[in-house]
Design an enzyme around this catalytic site. Structure first.
Site, short mmCIF file in Angstrom:
data_model
loop_
_atom_site.label_atom_id
_atom_site.label_comp_id
_atom_site.label_asym_id
_atom_site.label_seq_id
_atom_site.Cartn_x
_atom_site.Cartn_y
_atom_site.Cartn_z
N TYR A 68 0.85 -1.18 0.00
CA TYR A 68 0.00 0.00 0.00
C TYR A 68 0.89 1.23 0.00
CZ TYR A 68 -3.49 3.42 1.56
OH TYR A 68 -4.32 4.52 1.66
N ASP B 218 9.36 3.36 -0.22
CA ASP B 218 8.27 3.88 0.60
C ASP B 218 8.54 3.43 2.03
OD1 ASP B 218 6.02 4.38 2.03
OD2 ASP B 218 4.62 3.69 0.50
N LYS C 112 4.13 9.02 8.96
CA LYS C 112 3.84 8.33 10.23
C LYS C 112 4.75 8.77 11.39
CE LYS C 112 1.36 4.58 8.08
NZ LYS C 112 0.10 4.03 8.44
N1 PMP Z 1 2.85 4.19 2.33
C1 PMP Z 1 2.80 3.22 3.26
C2 PMP Z 1 3.85 2.14 3.24
C3 PMP Z 1 1.80 3.23 4.22
O1 PMP Z 1 1.75 2.25 5.13
C4 PMP Z 1 0.85 4.28 4.23
C5 PMP Z 1 -0.26 4.36 5.26
N2 PMP Z 1 -0.66 3.18 5.84
C6 PMP Z 1 0.95 5.27 3.24
C7 PMP Z 1 1.97 5.19 2.32
C8 PMP Z 1 -0.01 6.41 3.20
O2 PMP Z 1 0.23 7.30 4.25
P1 PMP Z 1 -0.94 8.29 4.75
O3 PMP Z 1 -2.00 7.43 5.34
O4 PMP Z 1 -0.23 9.17 5.76
O5 PMP Z 1 -1.38 9.06 3.57
#
Ligand code: PMP
Length: 425
Positions: free
Chosen positions: A142, A237, A265
């Site tokens: 994701y 990511d 995060k």
């Molecule tokens: N990339 C990863 C690996 C994530 O786990 C998440 C959120 N779970 C995101 C991007 C998206 O981040 P946000 O919810 O702060 O938009």
């Protein structure tokens, strides 16, 4: 319960009753989510006065526990000094320098407001830098909710994607190639076929989004080599992984550097944040220096930045990661022991203070294996744990996160709840 009453009101006013779909209990057989009222350290209290040990950690950011005094002080200070300026502040410089010290690949960074924005922008920058359009991602990972990354695999080892969400056009999905994680042969095939059209590959270097899944030995090095041979960029990511397993990124933990990195995060200490960065050369593609545009009214706001600095200061203390690893080890050992005693078929993946328990499968190294785990059994386990005051994410794909505030006593209580739950499965 009071939670159920609040849920009825929520359903009336808020679409689906939640502001992010992962908070609904849809994936665990429905019912009202628990409405939390207050949180401190490793604990939550709900609107009915029940106490919970929290392993959700707000899907990752709350690694220092809820309402950590050092972060609370920083947020109070930011509130008193004004929360938004629309000008640069010295705090942004301090934080950028801290990130770069921890993750040297971030020669230049930009702050944004969410992980979604961070990833979305790295893709734009990679396309601008390479002059190519396509991206490759790994199935089940994701990367936020921007159009390009809401694309799922078709069938076959390396496929052009189909939209995973209504509203994402087929034209966009055609720019995304999906490959199984940990499968370097399929990755090679994808590059053989589309390599000269690929701008970048998007990688969760340690997967957090179909549970905790580590890269196979040599996988990340091979991805780097093959991608660079094809003239494309490697984007990590690290929205979940940065500062999760050590002070620094998964890139530092694994010893493999990407060309660009997306963050979020943990680096906001619980306030909204995202960041992205990479080498000077690549980042010069971004406005105001270059032709790739990215902006943000709230980007680099002093509250998020000061909370982020405070969070990293806590994580820099000696022994912090060792303690989360030790408690993670206790949890792992206890869960395995109780599973054996009660004949519950599990796979447990753990790295340091993060773990995932999958039911009914033997080993999980990619999304298909995670998907095959028993969601119905997980749902029963989830509800049995909740009834006993242990708060997990309502999804079979999520990790349990330890924080700096969890204690041995919390882990022991959790294991008692696990044993009782397993005995009823
Ligand atoms: N990339 C990863 C690996 C994530 O786990 C998440 C959120 N779970 C995101 C991007 C998206 O981040 P946000 O919810 O702060 O938009």
């Amino acid at each position: 319960t009071e939670s159920e009453k609040h849920n009825e009101v929520a359903q009336e006013h808020i679409l689906g009753g939640v502001n992010s779909p992962s908070r609904s209990f849809k994936a665990v057989g429905g019912g009202s989510p628990v409405f939390m009222e207050r949180a401190k350290g490793a604990y939550f209290w709900d609107v009915d006065g029940n106490q919970y040990i929290d392993y959700l950690a707000a899907y990752g950011p709350i690694i220092t526990g809820h309402a950590h005094p050092h972060i609370t002080e920083a947020i109070k200070g930011a509130a008193e000094d004004g929360v938004l300026y629309g000008t640069p502040t010295r705090y942004e410089n301090q934080f950028a320098a801290m990130l770069k010290e921890a993750m040297p690949s971030l020669e230049k960074v930009r702050f944004v407001n969410s992980g979604t924005e961070a990833v979305m922008t790295t893709i734009r920058v990679a396309r601008a830098y390479t002059g190519r359009d396509k991206i490759i991602k790994f199935a089940g990972c994701y990367h936020g909710h921007s159009d390009l990354v809401l694309v799922a695999a078709g069938s076959g080892p390396a496929t052009l994607g189909s939209p995973d969400s209504a509203g994402v056009t087929k034209a966009i999905a055609k720019e995304v190639i999906t490959v199984p994680f940990n499968d370097i042969e399929s990755y090679k095939q994808a590059l053989d076929h589309w390599g000269d059209e690929v701008a970048a590959v998007l990688v969760e270097p340690i997967v957090g989004n179909f549970g905790i899944v580590e890269p196979a030995p040599g996988f990340l090095v091979a991805v780097n080599e093959l991608t660079h041979d094809a003239g494309a960029l490697v984007i990590y990511d690290e929205v979940i992984t940065a500062f999760r397993f050590k002070y620094g990124g998964a890139q530092n933990y694994c010893g493999v550097e990407p060309d660009m990195t997306a963050l979020g995060k943990i680096i906001g200490g619980g306030l909204p944040i995202g960041a992205y960065g990479g080498s000077q050369d690549i980042m010069e593609t971004v406005a105001p220096l270059g032709p790739a545009y990215q902006a943000g009214t709230m980007a680099g706001n002093p509250a998020s930045i000061r909370a982020g600095i405070a969070c990293l200061e806590v994580l820099k203390e000696p022994g912090v990661y060792e303690k989360m690893d030790e408690l993670g080890g206790m949890l792992e050992e206890g869960i395995r022991r109780h599973a054996k005693t009660h004949g519950v078929p599990i796979t447990l993946n753990r790295l340091k203070g993060a773990l995932t328990v999958y039911f009914g499968v033997d080993g999980v190294a990619n999304y298909d294996e995670a998907e095959n785990s028993d969601g119905e059994m997980f749902a029963r386990f989830f509800k049995l744990m909740l009834e006993q005051g242990v708060n997990l994410a309502p999804s079979k794909y999520e990790a349990w996160f330890l924080t700096t505030e969890h204690t041995k006593d919390d882990v022991e209580k959790t294991l008692e709840a696990v044993e009782a739950a397993f005995s009823k499965l």
